[in-house]
Design an enzyme around this catalytic site. Structure first.
Site, PDB file in Angstrom:
ATOM      1  N   TYR A  38      -6.599  -0.708  -3.392  1.00 55.08           N
ATOM      2  CA  TYR A  38      -5.842   0.517  -3.107  1.00 55.08           C
ATOM      3  C   TYR A  38      -6.603   1.791  -3.453  1.00 55.08           C
ATOM      4  O   TYR A  38      -6.129   2.889  -3.162  1.00 55.08           O
ATOM      5  CB  TYR A  38      -4.491   0.477  -3.846  1.00 55.08           C
ATOM      6  CG  TYR A  38      -3.582  -0.617  -3.339  1.00 55.08           C
ATOM      7  CD1 TYR A  38      -2.866  -0.445  -2.157  1.00 55.08           C
ATOM      8  CD2 TYR A  38      -3.460  -1.830  -4.009  1.00 55.08           C
ATOM      9  CE1 TYR A  38      -2.043  -1.447  -1.669  1.00 55.08           C
ATOM     10  CE2 TYR A  38      -2.645  -2.844  -3.536  1.00 55.08           C
ATOM     11  CZ  TYR A  38      -1.939  -2.647  -2.358  1.00 55.08           C
ATOM     12  OH  TYR A  38      -1.132  -3.647  -1.870  1.00 55.08           O
ATOM     13  N   ASN A  89       5.294   4.837   3.839  1.00 56.25           N
ATOM     14  CA  ASN A  89       4.584   3.635   3.411  1.00 56.25           C
ATOM     15  C   ASN A  89       5.646   2.769   2.722  1.00 56.25           C
ATOM     16  O   ASN A  89       5.985   3.013   1.570  1.00 56.25           O
ATOM     17  CB  ASN A  89       3.446   3.952   2.448  1.00 56.25           C
ATOM     18  CG  ASN A  89       2.679   2.683   2.064  1.00 56.25           C
ATOM     19  OD1 ASN A  89       3.190   1.580   2.276  1.00 56.25           O
ATOM     20  ND2 ASN A  89       1.488   2.832   1.510  1.00 56.25           N
ATOM     21  N   ASP A 102      16.591  -0.486  10.157  1.00 55.66           N
ATOM     22  CA  ASP A 102      17.817  -0.005  10.818  1.00 55.66           C
ATOM     23  C   ASP A 102      18.055   1.473  10.531  1.00 55.66           C
ATOM     24  O   ASP A 102      18.469   2.224  11.417  1.00 55.66           O
ATOM     25  CB  ASP A 102      19.037  -0.820  10.352  1.00 55.66           C
ATOM     26  CG  ASP A 102      19.112  -2.177  11.045  1.00 55.66           C
ATOM     27  OD1 ASP A 102      18.415  -2.384  12.058  1.00 55.66           O
ATOM     28  OD2 ASP A 102      19.877  -3.043  10.566  1.00 55.66           O
ATOM     29  N   HIS A 115      -0.130   2.263   5.874  1.00 54.72           N
ATOM     30  CA  HIS A 115      -0.526   1.335   4.811  1.00 54.72           C
ATOM     31  C   HIS A 115      -1.937   1.712   4.388  1.00 54.72           C
ATOM     32  O   HIS A 115      -2.800   1.941   5.245  1.00 54.72           O
ATOM     33  CB  HIS A 115      -0.512  -0.120   5.301  1.00 54.72           C
ATOM     34  CG  HIS A 115       0.832  -0.527   5.806  1.00 54.72           C
ATOM     35  ND1 HIS A 115       1.863  -0.870   4.974  1.00 54.72           N
ATOM     36  CD2 HIS A 115       1.314  -0.609   7.063  1.00 54.72           C
ATOM     37  CE1 HIS A 115       2.926  -1.147   5.696  1.00 54.72           C
ATOM     38  NE2 HIS A 115       2.625  -1.000   6.980  1.00 54.72           N
TER      39      HIS A 115
HETATM   40  C1  DHK Z   1       1.234  -1.446  -0.051  1.00 55.12           C
HETATM   41  C2  DHK Z   1       1.887  -2.464  -0.683  1.00 55.12           C
HETATM   42  O1  DHK Z   1       2.500  -2.256  -1.848  1.00 55.12           O
HETATM   43  C3  DHK Z   1       1.906  -3.824  -0.134  1.00 55.12           C
HETATM   44  O2  DHK Z   1       3.125  -4.483  -0.431  1.00 55.12           O
HETATM   45  C4  DHK Z   1       1.646  -3.864   1.358  1.00 55.12           C
HETATM   46  C5  DHK Z   1       0.684  -1.598   1.309  1.00 55.12           C
HETATM   47  C6  DHK Z   1       0.418  -3.028   1.698  1.00 55.12           C
HETATM   48  C7  DHK Z   1      -0.486  -0.652   1.546  1.00 55.12           C
HETATM   49  O3  DHK Z   1      -1.558  -1.111   1.957  1.00 55.12           O
HETATM   50  O4  DHK Z   1      -0.328   0.546   1.347  1.00 55.12           O
HETATM   51  O5  DHK Z   1       1.465  -5.189   1.781  1.00 55.12           O
END
Ligand code: DHK
Length: 163
Positions: A38, A89, A102, A115
């Site tokens: 991340y 996100n 929904d 994402h």
């Molecule tokens: C962030 C999350 O917390 C995951 O549950 C997803 C997503 C991916 C991201 O890539 O920002 O699968």
């Protein structure tokens, strides 16, 4: 001179379209959470990036994060009549939440799903998104820069809506 100040007043009193940026569970942990996937930017950094990009495109933002699905649904519902678009996100609710999907369908606004990671290169269970069924577009795998790209795309969508 008078005409110029009147023009300035008219321009400065126009309310910029509001883009609501919603972040789902565990995104409050950005910066410390699995940084190899991340990155090291925090959610505050992401908010600053969104604010800066929004300002450049003449948009205002309301940036939020929650770990709760119900709160996410309520915030989406509140966008109806208030916001010009939603960037979301949905994080862990991407693959599970018919309720968030929904709500997004119910508000009838442009929606961009973001994402940070490329969910299609990751575990199989991350590949299917209920949210995509309600999204105008999806950006994934470009890190937190995806939020700025989403804001840029949203500026176009909002402009098209206004025409
Ligand atoms: C962030 C999350 O917390 C995951 O549950 C997803 C997503 C991916 C991201 O890539 O920002 O699968």
């Amino acid at each position: 001179m008078l005409a110029r100040s009147a023009l300035f007043l008219a321009e400065s009193s126009v309310t910029p379209p509001l883009i609501v940026v919603l972040n789902g569970p565990n995104l409050n942990m950005l910066g410390v959470r699995e940084p190899e996937k991340y990155g090291t930017a925090t959610l505050d950094d992401v908010e600053a990036l969104c604010a800066e990009t929004a300002e450049a495109f003449g948009l205002a933002i309301d940036f939020r994060q929650t770990n709760s699905e119900g709160e996410l649904v309520t915030w989406v519902q509140e966008c109806r009549g208030r916001a010009a678009g939603i960037i979301i996100n949905p994080a862990g609710y991407t693959t599970t939440s018919i309720a968030v999907m929904d709500a997004l369908l119910a508000v009838d606004l442009p929606v961009i799903e973001v994402h940070i990671t490329n969910i299609h290169r990751r575990e199989e269970f991350r590949h299917h998104s209920y949210i995509s069924k309600a999204a105008t577009g999806v950006i994934c795998g470009l890190g937190v820069a995806g939020y700025a790209l989403a804001m840029r795309a949203m500026a176009d969508l909002v402009e098209q809506d206004e025409e």
